[in-house]
Design a protein around this motif. Structure first.
Motif, mmCIF file in Angstrom:
data_model
loop_
_atom_site.group_PDB
_atom_site.id
_atom_site.type_symbol
_atom_site.label_atom_id
_atom_site.label_comp_id
_atom_site.label_asym_id
_atom_site.label_seq_id
_atom_site.Cartn_x
_atom_site.Cartn_y
_atom_site.Cartn_z
ATOM 1 N N VAL A 109 0.862 -1.175 0.000
ATOM 2 C CA VAL A 109 0.000 0.000 0.000
ATOM 3 C C VAL A 109 0.901 1.229 0.000
ATOM 4 O O VAL A 109 2.041 1.177 0.447
ATOM 5 C CB VAL A 109 -0.933 0.023 1.223
ATOM 6 C CG1 VAL A 109 -1.949 -1.091 1.154
ATOM 7 C CG2 VAL A 109 -0.148 -0.046 2.514
ATOM 8 N N LYS B 81 -8.419 2.928 -7.928
ATOM 9 C CA LYS B 81 -8.974 1.738 -8.585
ATOM 10 C C LYS B 81 -9.089 0.561 -7.619
ATOM 11 O O LYS B 81 -9.796 -0.407 -7.903
ATOM 12 C CB LYS B 81 -8.110 1.349 -9.793
ATOM 13 C CG LYS B 81 -8.073 2.404 -10.901
ATOM 14 C CD LYS B 81 -7.267 1.953 -12.095
ATOM 15 C CE LYS B 81 -5.779 1.876 -11.789
ATOM 16 N NZ LYS B 81 -5.185 3.184 -11.454
ATOM 17 N N GLN B 82 -8.387 0.612 -6.496
ATOM 18 C CA GLN B 82 -8.431 -0.458 -5.502
ATOM 19 C C GLN B 82 -9.495 -0.219 -4.441
ATOM 20 O O GLN B 82 -9.656 -1.042 -3.534
ATOM 21 C CB GLN B 82 -7.057 -0.599 -4.828
ATOM 22 C CG GLN B 82 -5.906 -0.878 -5.770
ATOM 23 C CD GLN B 82 -6.108 -2.154 -6.557
ATOM 24 O OE1 GLN B 82 -6.537 -3.174 -6.001
ATOM 25 N NE2 GLN B 82 -5.803 -2.119 -7.849
ATOM 26 N N LEU B 83 -10.221 0.875 -4.547
ATOM 27 C CA LEU B 83 -11.206 1.248 -3.538
ATOM 28 C C LEU B 83 -12.621 1.129 -4.096
ATOM 29 O O LEU B 83 -12.843 1.280 -5.296
ATOM 30 C CB LEU B 83 -10.963 2.693 -3.079
ATOM 31 C CG LEU B 83 -9.586 2.994 -2.499
ATOM 32 C CD1 LEU B 83 -9.422 4.499 -2.317
ATOM 33 C CD2 LEU B 83 -9.393 2.273 -1.166
ATOM 34 N N THR B 84 -13.571 0.891 -3.210
ATOM 35 C CA THR B 84 -14.967 0.896 -3.619
ATOM 36 C C THR B 84 -15.448 2.336 -3.783
ATOM 37 O O THR B 84 -14.807 3.286 -3.327
ATOM 38 C CB THR B 84 -15.837 0.198 -2.575
ATOM 39 O OG1 THR B 84 -15.823 0.967 -1.361
ATOM 40 C CG2 THR B 84 -15.350 -1.214 -2.295
ATOM 41 N N ASN C 241 -5.236 4.866 -0.948
ATOM 42 C CA ASN C 241 -4.745 3.840 -1.860
ATOM 43 C C ASN C 241 -5.098 4.266 -3.272
ATOM 44 O O ASN C 241 -5.844 5.228 -3.486
ATOM 45 C CB ASN C 241 -5.381 2.476 -1.541
ATOM 46 C CG ASN C 241 -4.533 1.304 -2.006
ATOM 47 O OD1 ASN C 241 -3.644 1.465 -2.843
ATOM 48 N ND2 ASN C 241 -4.809 0.129 -1.470
ATOM 49 N N ASP C 242 -4.545 3.561 -4.239
ATOM 50 C CA ASP C 242 -4.925 3.748 -5.636
ATOM 51 C C ASP C 242 -6.449 3.730 -5.727
ATOM 52 O O ASP C 242 -7.102 2.808 -5.226
ATOM 53 C CB ASP C 242 -4.302 2.608 -6.442
ATOM 54 C CG ASP C 242 -4.749 2.559 -7.887
ATOM 55 O OD1 ASP C 242 -5.505 3.441 -8.331
ATOM 56 O OD2 ASP C 242 -4.332 1.616 -8.577
ATOM 57 N N LYS D 86 3.388 3.631 -11.340
ATOM 58 C CA LYS D 86 2.485 3.080 -10.333
ATOM 59 C C LYS D 86 2.533 3.909 -9.053
ATOM 60 O O LYS D 86 2.474 3.386 -7.936
ATOM 61 C CB LYS D 86 2.796 1.604 -10.049
ATOM 62 C CG LYS D 86 2.636 0.702 -11.265
ATOM 63 C CD LYS D 86 2.783 -0.754 -10.893
ATOM 64 C CE LYS D 86 2.669 -1.659 -12.116
ATOM 65 N NZ LYS D 86 1.385 -1.546 -12.804
ATOM 66 N N ALA E 127 0.202 3.553 -6.067
ATOM 67 C CA ALA E 127 0.415 2.417 -5.183
ATOM 68 C C ALA E 127 1.676 2.591 -4.332
ATOM 69 O O ALA E 127 1.991 1.711 -3.525
ATOM 70 C CB ALA E 127 0.522 1.122 -5.986
#
Length: 222
Positions: free
Chosen positions: A19, A71-74, A68-69, A148, A151
């Motif tokens: 992370v 795209k990794q989160l709701t 976090n990125d 990246k 991230a």
């Protein structure tokens, strides 16, 4: 026993945390560059709508948990973090619209939006961490590209969240003006629903005419 040799690709897996953290910002601070801004964009791939960039200077004593990125989160996680970032950090947002994208290409339009987002910060940064392979030209200070980066750096991750939530909200509002395309469902990406809307109604002013399949010039023969 054979002597141990150094790996041929020592940087391949180094310094890539699971992370993002604040280590890249601290390196810059220790080198005398402070404050540090992170910048990122959202919306390079869609067929319609702007590309939106954000720049964020985090308060090192008040960093929201869970960055976090994007795209990794709701969706709910992004919304909660958006409010937390806005309440605790210096934030600036800029966008490049479809015409800008068509005239300059998506990479240049994205980098220009990132540059303008950094320029719009109320506090002038001394260093910029930019997601991707390129540092936007014309920054007010030195910068570093970070592959990246969302991230690896919490500042870039925060910028990715601000950019993503802002763009999604813009496209949800665009749905009220152009309901035939379903922008509220896919935020401009080339889904079957979106392509069917284009087929039935033709493109609207939000469409990127330089993107396939909207771009109609012939492909060069191989």
């Amino acid at each position: 026993m054979l002597p141990r040799t150094s790996p041929d690709s020592p940087m391949l897996f180094e310094d890539v945390p699971l992370v993002p953290d604040f280590s890249l910002e601290l390196v810059a601070r220790q080198a005398g560059h402070w404050p540090v801004a992170g910048t990122d964009e959202a919306g390079r791939g869609p067929l319609a709508g702007p590309v939106v960039a954000a720049a964020v200077i985090l308060d090192p004593d008040n960093i929201p948990d869970g960055l976090n990125d994007s795209k990794q989160l709701t969706l709910n996680q992004r919304e909660v973090l958006f409010e937390a970032i806005m309440a605790t950090a210096e934030v600036s947002i800029a966008a490049s619209g479809p015409r800008h994208i068509d005239e300059r290409n998506i990479l240049r339009a994205s980098l220009d939006a990132m540059r303008r987002a950094v320029a719009g910060l109320a506090v002038t940064p001394a260093y910029v961490l930019a997601d991707g392979r390129d540092v936007p030209q014309g920054l007010c200070c030195p910068g570093k590209s970070v592959i990246k980066g969302d991230a690896r750096s919490v500042s870039i991750a925060a910028a990715s969240i601000i950019a993503k939530v802002t763009r999604d909200r813009m496209m949800t509002r665009a749905h009220l003006v152009f309901p035939a395309y379903g922008f509220a469902n896919h935020v401009g990406y080339g889904t079957a629903q979106h392509r069917a809307g284009i087929e039935a109604n033709g493109p609207c002013s939000l469409h990127r005419m330089s993107f396939r399949p909207l771009r109609k010039d012939e492909l060069p023969e191989s």
